[in-house]
Design a protein around this motif. Structure first.
Motif, PDB file in Angstrom:
ATOM      1  N   GLU A 152       4.700  97.335 -19.726  1.00  0.00           N
ATOM      2  CA  GLU A 152       4.876  97.647 -18.420  1.00  0.00           C
ATOM      3  C   GLU A 152       5.699  96.552 -17.729  1.00  0.00           C
ATOM      4  O   GLU A 152       6.619  96.787 -16.908  1.00  0.00           O
ATOM      5  N   GLY A 153       5.065  95.484 -18.174  1.00  0.00           N
ATOM      6  CA  GLY A 153       5.710  93.875 -17.330  1.00  0.00           C
ATOM      7  C   GLY A 153       7.152  94.018 -17.856  1.00  0.00           C
ATOM      8  O   GLY A 153       8.292  93.544 -17.022  1.00  0.00           O
ATOM      9  N   PHE A 154       7.370  94.130 -19.075  1.00  0.00           N
ATOM     10  CA  PHE A 154       8.709  94.021 -19.630  1.00  0.00           C
ATOM     11  C   PHE A 154       9.586  95.189 -18.752  1.00  0.00           C
ATOM     12  O   PHE A 154      10.727  95.028 -18.609  1.00  0.00           O
ATOM     13  N   SER A 155       9.221  96.407 -18.675  1.00  0.00           N
ATOM     14  CA  SER A 155       9.899  97.439 -17.946  1.00  0.00           C
ATOM     15  C   SER A 155      10.012  96.742 -16.525  1.00  0.00           C
ATOM     16  O   SER A 155      11.352  97.232 -15.987  1.00  0.00           O
ATOM     17  N   PHE A 156       9.170  96.405 -16.046  1.00  0.00           N
ATOM     18  CA  PHE A 156       9.359  95.732 -14.534  1.00  0.00           C
ATOM     19  C   PHE A 156      10.340  94.670 -14.537  1.00  0.00           C
ATOM     20  O   PHE A 156      11.362  94.729 -13.769  1.00  0.00           O
ATOM     21  N   PHE A 157      10.411  93.928 -15.467  1.00  0.00           N
ATOM     22  CA  PHE A 157      11.482  92.980 -15.822  1.00  0.00           C
ATOM     23  C   PHE A 157      12.760  93.614 -15.771  1.00  0.00           C
ATOM     24  O   PHE A 157      13.751  93.116 -14.743  1.00  0.00           O
ATOM     25  N   ILE A 158      13.032  94.406 -16.407  1.00  0.00           N
ATOM     26  CA  ILE A 158      14.212  94.923 -16.526  1.00  0.00           C
ATOM     27  C   ILE A 158      14.792  95.836 -15.289  1.00  0.00           C
ATOM     28  O   ILE A 158      15.728  95.351 -15.100  1.00  0.00           O
ATOM     29  N   GLU A 159      13.797  96.521 -14.745  1.00  0.00           N
ATOM     30  CA  GLU A 159      13.789  97.087 -13.451  1.00  0.00           C
ATOM     31  C   GLU A 159      14.281  96.033 -12.208  1.00  0.00           C
ATOM     32  O   GLU A 159      15.411  96.395 -11.608  1.00  0.00           O
ATOM     33  N   ALA A 160      13.702  95.159 -12.198  1.00  0.00           N
ATOM     34  CA  ALA A 160      13.921  94.137 -11.370  1.00  0.00           C
ATOM     35  C   ALA A 160      15.481  93.278 -11.639  1.00  0.00           C
ATOM     36  O   ALA A 160      16.377  93.112 -10.539  1.00  0.00           O
ATOM     37  N   ILE A 161      15.702  93.145 -13.046  1.00  0.00           N
ATOM     38  CA  ILE A 161      16.939  92.409 -12.991  1.00  0.00           C
ATOM     39  C   ILE A 161      18.015  93.434 -12.756  1.00  0.00           C
ATOM     40  O   ILE A 161      18.969  92.962 -12.163  1.00  0.00           O
ATOM     41  N   PHE A 162      17.990  94.445 -13.311  1.00  0.00           N
ATOM     42  CA  PHE A 162      19.319  95.329 -13.083  1.00  0.00           C
ATOM     43  C   PHE A 162      19.270  96.067 -11.971  1.00  0.00           C
ATOM     44  O   PHE A 162      20.441  96.341 -11.487  1.00  0.00           O
ATOM     45  N   ILE A 163      18.149  96.334 -11.083  1.00  0.00           N
ATOM     46  CA  ILE A 163      18.283  96.552  -9.754  1.00  0.00           C
ATOM     47  C   ILE A 163      19.189  95.427  -8.901  1.00  0.00           C
ATOM     48  O   ILE A 163      19.881  95.863  -8.005  1.00  0.00           O
ATOM     49  N   SER A 164      18.774  94.342  -9.022  1.00  0.00           N
ATOM     50  CA  SER A 164      19.345  93.145  -8.467  1.00  0.00           C
ATOM     51  C   SER A 164      20.975  93.508  -8.776  1.00  0.00           C
ATOM     52  O   SER A 164      21.883  93.221  -7.836  1.00  0.00           O
ATOM     53  N   ILE A 165      21.362  93.323 -10.273  1.00  0.00           N
ATOM     54  CA  ILE A 165      22.574  93.351 -10.617  1.00  0.00           C
ATOM     55  C   ILE A 165      23.477  94.508 -10.074  1.00  0.00           C
ATOM     56  O   ILE A 165      24.390  94.549  -9.363  1.00  0.00           O
ATOM     57  N   TYR A 166      22.617  95.814  -9.701  1.00  0.00           N
ATOM     58  CA  TYR A 166      23.317  96.791  -9.412  1.00  0.00           C
ATOM     59  C   TYR A 166      23.582  96.879  -7.782  1.00  0.00           C
ATOM     60  O   TYR A 166      24.848  96.825  -7.452  1.00  0.00           O
ATOM     61  N   VAL A 167      22.700  96.268  -7.179  1.00  0.00           N
ATOM     62  CA  VAL A 167      22.901  95.988  -5.731  1.00  0.00           C
ATOM     63  C   VAL A 167      23.692  95.073  -5.328  1.00  0.00           C
ATOM     64  O   VAL A 167      24.737  95.215  -4.445  1.00  0.00           O
ATOM     65  N   TYR A 168      23.718  94.111  -5.981  1.00  0.00           N
ATOM     66  CA  TYR A 168      24.625  92.898  -5.569  1.00  0.00           C
ATOM     67  C   TYR A 168      26.121  92.670  -6.213  1.00  0.00           C
ATOM     68  O   TYR A 168      26.726  92.058  -5.984  1.00  0.00           O
ATOM     69  N   SER A 169      26.372  93.715  -7.185  1.00  0.00           N
ATOM     70  CA  SER A 169      27.523  93.596  -7.781  1.00  0.00           C
ATOM     71  C   SER A 169      28.462  94.689  -7.290  1.00  0.00           C
ATOM     72  O   SER A 169      29.560  95.043  -8.005  1.00  0.00           O
ATOM     73  N   TRP A 170      28.133  95.571  -6.150  1.00  0.00           N
ATOM     74  CA  TRP A 170      29.163  96.453  -5.680  1.00  0.00           C
ATOM     75  C   TRP A 170      30.664  95.387  -5.343  1.00  0.00           C
ATOM     76  O   TRP A 170      30.465  94.546  -4.840  1.00  0.00           O
ATOM     77  N   ASP A 171      31.654  96.191  -5.661  1.00  0.00           N
ATOM     78  CA  ASP A 171      32.894  95.473  -5.535  1.00  0.00           C
ATOM     79  C   ASP A 171      33.149  94.415  -6.511  1.00  0.00           C
ATOM     80  O   ASP A 171      34.278  93.710  -6.299  1.00  0.00           O
ATOM     81  N   ARG A 172      32.204  94.016  -7.246  1.00  0.00           N
ATOM     82  CA  ARG A 172      32.504  92.849  -8.078  1.00  0.00           C
ATOM     83  C   ARG A 172      32.720  93.034  -9.297  1.00  0.00           C
ATOM     84  O   ARG A 172      33.314  92.367 -10.072  1.00  0.00           O
ATOM     85  N   ILE A 173      32.317  94.433  -9.809  1.00  0.00           N
ATOM     86  CA  ILE A 173      32.816  94.748 -10.977  1.00  0.00           C
ATOM     87  C   ILE A 173      33.346  96.139 -11.003  1.00  0.00           C
ATOM     88  O   ILE A 173      32.907  96.774  -9.869  1.00  0.00           O
ATOM     89  N   SER A 174      33.893  96.647 -11.958  1.00  0.00           N
ATOM     90  CA  SER A 174      34.709  97.954 -11.865  1.00  0.00           C
ATOM     91  C   SER A 174      33.542  99.034 -11.875  1.00  0.00           C
ATOM     92  O   SER A 174      32.428  98.968 -12.280  1.00  0.00           O
TER      93      SER A 174
END
Lengths: 502, 403
Positions: A152-174
């Motif tokens: 679960e800890g690893f799932s949580f890691f992946i969730e935290a990493i990609f939720i950040s990438i998703y939210v902060y990369s609006w307009d930054r990537i296609s």
């Protein structure tokens, strides 16, 4: 020393076959309980060095844990269900080229990360509390179920990493890549909840270890966690619950806007999509709930009896709705429906349902708490399913939304109602498991910490949580009040409507 | 090295990661309080911008440490958490209060939020430091709340380690934020953080020196010998040298290098702790006695290996985006926007084919076989494929020019 159940004297009233039923799922526990008698208080301490300690505030410790769950679980629903709604909206926007879908996804993604942040810290607290409040449980069984939390800890890691990438990369990537970065968030939400539920399912239906001389040995972690019949119904039940809670809460907020006259494409879409999801999940939940209840009937007959307040083992048992379980083991003011309980639990109107009388009263949970919360959950769940049927009927017959204001009022109530049902459901299963922390094996009072002053921790936590709740609501309001981009504002009939959207 | 030792090493790795990544989380708000008005806002905003995309992931390291501890050494976990419940709950409350600051958004933070975040930032490293100090000082006997819940952590060694952690968090934050401000071209902010970093670095160094004296006077001779001879001594010296070098790099404005050197200093001192703490984790309880069965530890290691195969490329992606400045405000032109290569050129496409093929074949093997070579081979292929996919996604994301 708490009175323990001994195999010889535990179930005097049981017939032989029922006795087997009661003990069938906990074959080892018969052996365990023999050993408790031999080993005295120290049944579960590895090497007898972790004895249970008296704790005057066991109830407060349980309430502190309960409050922490009540804070965390609605946020978990958003972690499980919200990302897929957000990403679905973004995908719609990409596919149709219509700006309001993307605008919804953008705004929701801000809400998503705010709630995720609150979920991260409330979840961190839960993992601390496992040790702070229940060190006996962790010391005896941490190795049996720890693996699931590792995953679960690893799932949580992946969730935290990609939720950040998703939210902060609006307009930054296609846009296409942006949608791709959201996929791991959805996947990790599924796996993460699966691993946590695996632990809860194991606590309800423990296996994968032996107890020899009071020590937990011969641990088979994979078998304990993933070869468990309770995992799949519980996981499906929770997963659907997440979509129901999130769908109705969001739809309810936009139903409020609808009532205020904001009915442009943006508001309409933002209401209909979550509403549709919730309305598909709610009727399905009735079936899944039935599956979960039958698993309980099979493996935890006493828990089922306390859901229903059934004292005597009964053939063709009736279902009693409402009412209050009294000292003399009857239900006052209840409405009895003949044979329904047998029918629901075993899909056979004449099946025998085991009653509470078959075990000592010390092994009962608090019947009224469990029964009331069970009935709350079932009642609200049924109501939500009826609301869903209403919506789906109108939608598929006439391809439009219901016109009456009462529908929108009902949707507004459905959101908080779904949260209440969610919490009532968890109270049912968690209080229903009492007095055991590991069903039939370890009692909660053997798990609790021996430290003083837990009550002060409870008070401090309450204060900090009030600040957190206040801030989250303040931030959500602020997000809701951000002005729309011009093209969306133009879409709305009342262009100034940028208020109260969440 | 025994099987029973491996989870302990993982715990130390997790602590290092948490300290060097999340430590900076807890330093940033302290600096916002050291200025007033507009400058304070800019400092706190800059800290927020650097930390907001990564802080959630940073926090998972703490959970990683906890989970490994309770799975591999359940009794140690139960003993520590029952005796030291007060500092642990304080740390957790501090983490929640710190998150309130992130939730509030950082931008136009009111002074009240800044102070709340600063208090939380002092509390968390201090409280967690006292927990480490209590273990180092042998104040946590095995058993359910068998130590004194007050004096176990309010004692010279725990307090000294708590203070060292506060100072080093503040120091790490200043170094990291100086590097970020420098990257964004905000020279005045970089200078402001540089000055603060130099001050904090000197304080942290002094506290570390005092801490050594406190340790010598209090901890068991065995622990102190472990720390001041052999490998333990090497670790302490490495840490000291790295700490000095960071100060020099900060002084000469080589912020990027300072960042990595500061992390090395923390890693070395944690390694030294691990070496000195052997063989007893808690008084009278060695690692071998505390460890769960081999089967559990092997299961855990399998889970960790699977997890790391996915985690490491994901973290690499996140940090390369953050440190590459890709999440910086769009008004600041990305330094390397020109001349980036095609995100998914023919070579990458071929690689993608390989990766998907490997994952597909591996998945199929996993599906059809339930034991033996084919199972493990399938698992390995599947994991390699998955990890490769994440790497490719990461590369293409990093290389795509901002829209």
């Amino acid at each position: 020393m708490p009175p323990v159940l001994r195999p010889g004297d535990a179930c005097p009233a049981l017939r032989r076959d029922q006795q087997r039923q009661y003990h069938r799922r906990a074959e080892y526990s018969v052996g365990v309980l023999d050993l408790i008698a031999a080993a005295g208080d120290f049944a579960f301490g590895p090497g007898n060095s972790f004895p249970a300690v008296d704790q005057d505030y066991l109830l407060e410790a349980r309430q502190m844990q309960a409050m922490s769950f009540v804070m965390h679980i609605p946020l978990v629903c958003f972690g499980i269900a919200f990302p897929s709604l957000v990403i679905f909206m973004e995908w719609l926007g990409l596919k149709t080229g219509k700006a309001h879908y993307t605008a919804i996804a953008r705004r929701w993604s801000k809400v998503m990360i705010t709630l995720f942040a609150a979920g991260v810290v409330t979840g961190t607290l839960l993992s601390f509390e496992l040790g702070v409040l229940w060190p006996g449980f962790m010391a005896a069984f941490g190795d049996v179920f720890g693996l699931a939390f590792g995953l679960e800890g690893f799932s949580f890691f992946i969730e935290a990493i990609f939720i950040s990438i998703y939210v902060y990369s609006w307009d930054r990537i296609s846009p296409k890549r942006h949608i791709l970065t959201g996929i791991p968030v959805i996947a990790a939400g599924i796996t993460g909840s699966m691993f946590v539920i695996a632990v809860n399912a194991w606590m309800n239906n423990p296996s994968g270890f032996d107890v020899v001389n009071g020590e937990v040995t011969n641990v088979k972690p994979f078998e304990a966690l993933f070869a468990n019949g309770h995992l799949w119904p519980q996981l499906t039940h929770m997963y659907l619950a997440a979509y129901i809670v999130v769908g109705f809460i969001i739809a309810g907020i936009y139903a409020f806007a609808w009532m205020k006259g904001r009915r442009g494409a943006y508001f309409r879409t933002a209401m209909v999509v979550p509403l549709a999801v919730a309305c598909i999940a709610s009727p399905a939940q009735l079936l899944i709930g039935d599956w979960a209840a039958r698993t309980v009937a099979e493996d935890q007959p006493i828990k089922l009896a306390s859901f229903e307040g059934l004292y005597e083992t009964t053939e063709g048992a009736p279902e009693t709705i409402f009412g209050w379980y009294t000292e003399d083991n009857t239900i006052e003011y209840g409405i009895e429906i003949p044979k329904l309980l047998s029918l629901l639990s075993y899909h056979d109107p004449n099946a025998t349902v085991q009653g509470l009388e078959t075990v000592p009263e010390d092994d009962w949970p608090n019947i009224n708490v469990v029964r009331l919360s069970f009935q709350t959950m079932v009642g609200i769940g049924t109501g939500l399913a009826m609301l869903s049927a209403w919506f789906l009927w109108i939608w598929f017959r006439r391809r439009k939304l219901p016109e009456t204001k009462w529908f929108y009022r009902a949707v507004m109530v459905a959101g908080p109602g779904a949260v209440v049902a969610l919490i009532a459901g968890w109270v049912t299963t968690e209080v229903g498991r009492q007095p055991w922390v590991v069903y039939g094996v370890m009692r909660t009072e053997q798990a609790v910490t021996g430290a003083d002053g837990i009550v002060f921790g409870f008070a401090a936590l309450l204060a900090v949580y009030l600040v957190l709740i206040g801030t989250v609501f303040w931030v959500l309001r602020r997000i809701a009040r951000q002005p729309f981009p011009p093209e969306i504002a133009a879409l709305e009939e009342r262009g100034e409507g940028d208020h109260g959207t969440g | 090295m025994e099987l029973a030792d491996i989870p302990a090493i993982l715990i130390l790795v997790g602590i290092v990661a948490y300290a060097i990544l999340a430590g900076a989380d807890f330093g940033a708000p302290i600096w916002a309080v050291t200025a007033r008005g507009e400058e304070s806002n800019r400092l706190s905003e800059s800290g927020h911008r650097s930390m907001a995309p990564v802080w959630e992931a940073n926090h998972v390291w703490l959970i990683f440490v906890l989970v490994i501890c309770w799975t591999a050494y359940p009794e140690v976990f139960g003993s520590i958490f029952s005796t030291l419940w007060i500092p642990l709950i304080l740390a957790c409350l501090g983490i929640i209060m710190r998150a309130v600051g992130y939730v509030a958004g950082g931008v136009s933070m009111s002074r009240a939020f800044t102070i709340l975040a600063a208090v939380a930032s002092l509390l968390v490293p201090f409280a967690l430091g006292t927990v480490i100090g209590a273990i180092v000082d042998g104040r946590v006997p095995p058993g359910n709340a068998q130590g004194d819940i007050i004096t176990a952590w309010l004692a010279p060694v725990p307090i000294a380690i708590g203070l060292i952690l506060v100072a080093s968090s503040a120091y790490l934050a200043a170094v990291y934020l100086a590097a970020d401000a420098d990257r964004r071209g905000e020279d005045d902010l970089a200078s402001a953080f540089r000055t603060r970093g130099l001050v904090a670095g000197v304080i942290a160094g002094l506290l570390a020196a005092i801490g050594l004296i406190v340790l010598e006077k209090n901890v068991s001779a065995e622990f102190f010998d472990g720390l001041t001879s052999g490998l333990g001594l090497v670790a302490v010296i490495v840490s000291g040298v790295a700490g000095m070098l960071t100060l020099i790099m900060l002084w000469t404005r080589r912020f990027r290098e300072a960042r990595f050197m500061a992390a090395a200093a923390v890693a070395a001192v944690v390694a030294g702790w691990g070496i000195a703490q052997q063989p007893e984790m808690l008084p009278g309880l060695t690692i071998e006695q505390a460890a769960a069965s081999d089967e559990v530890i092997i299961g855990l290691l399998v889970a960790v290996v699977i997890g790391l195969a996915i985690l490491i490329p994901s973290l690499y992606l996140l940090y390369s985006l953050v440190l590459g400045g890709r999440f910086d405000p769009l008004s600041v032109p990305a330094a390397d926007a020109a001349g980036v290569e095609e995100p998914l050129g023919p070579a990458s496409r071929r690689a993608l084919g390989f990766v998907l093929g490997a994952a597909g074949i591996g998945g199929l093997m996993l599906f059809v076989s339930d034991s033996g070579v084919t199972l493990y081979l399938g698992l390995a292929l599947f994991l390699a494929g998955t990890a490769g996919g994440v790497v490719l996604l990461a590369r293409s994301l990093v290389r795509t020019p901002p829209v």
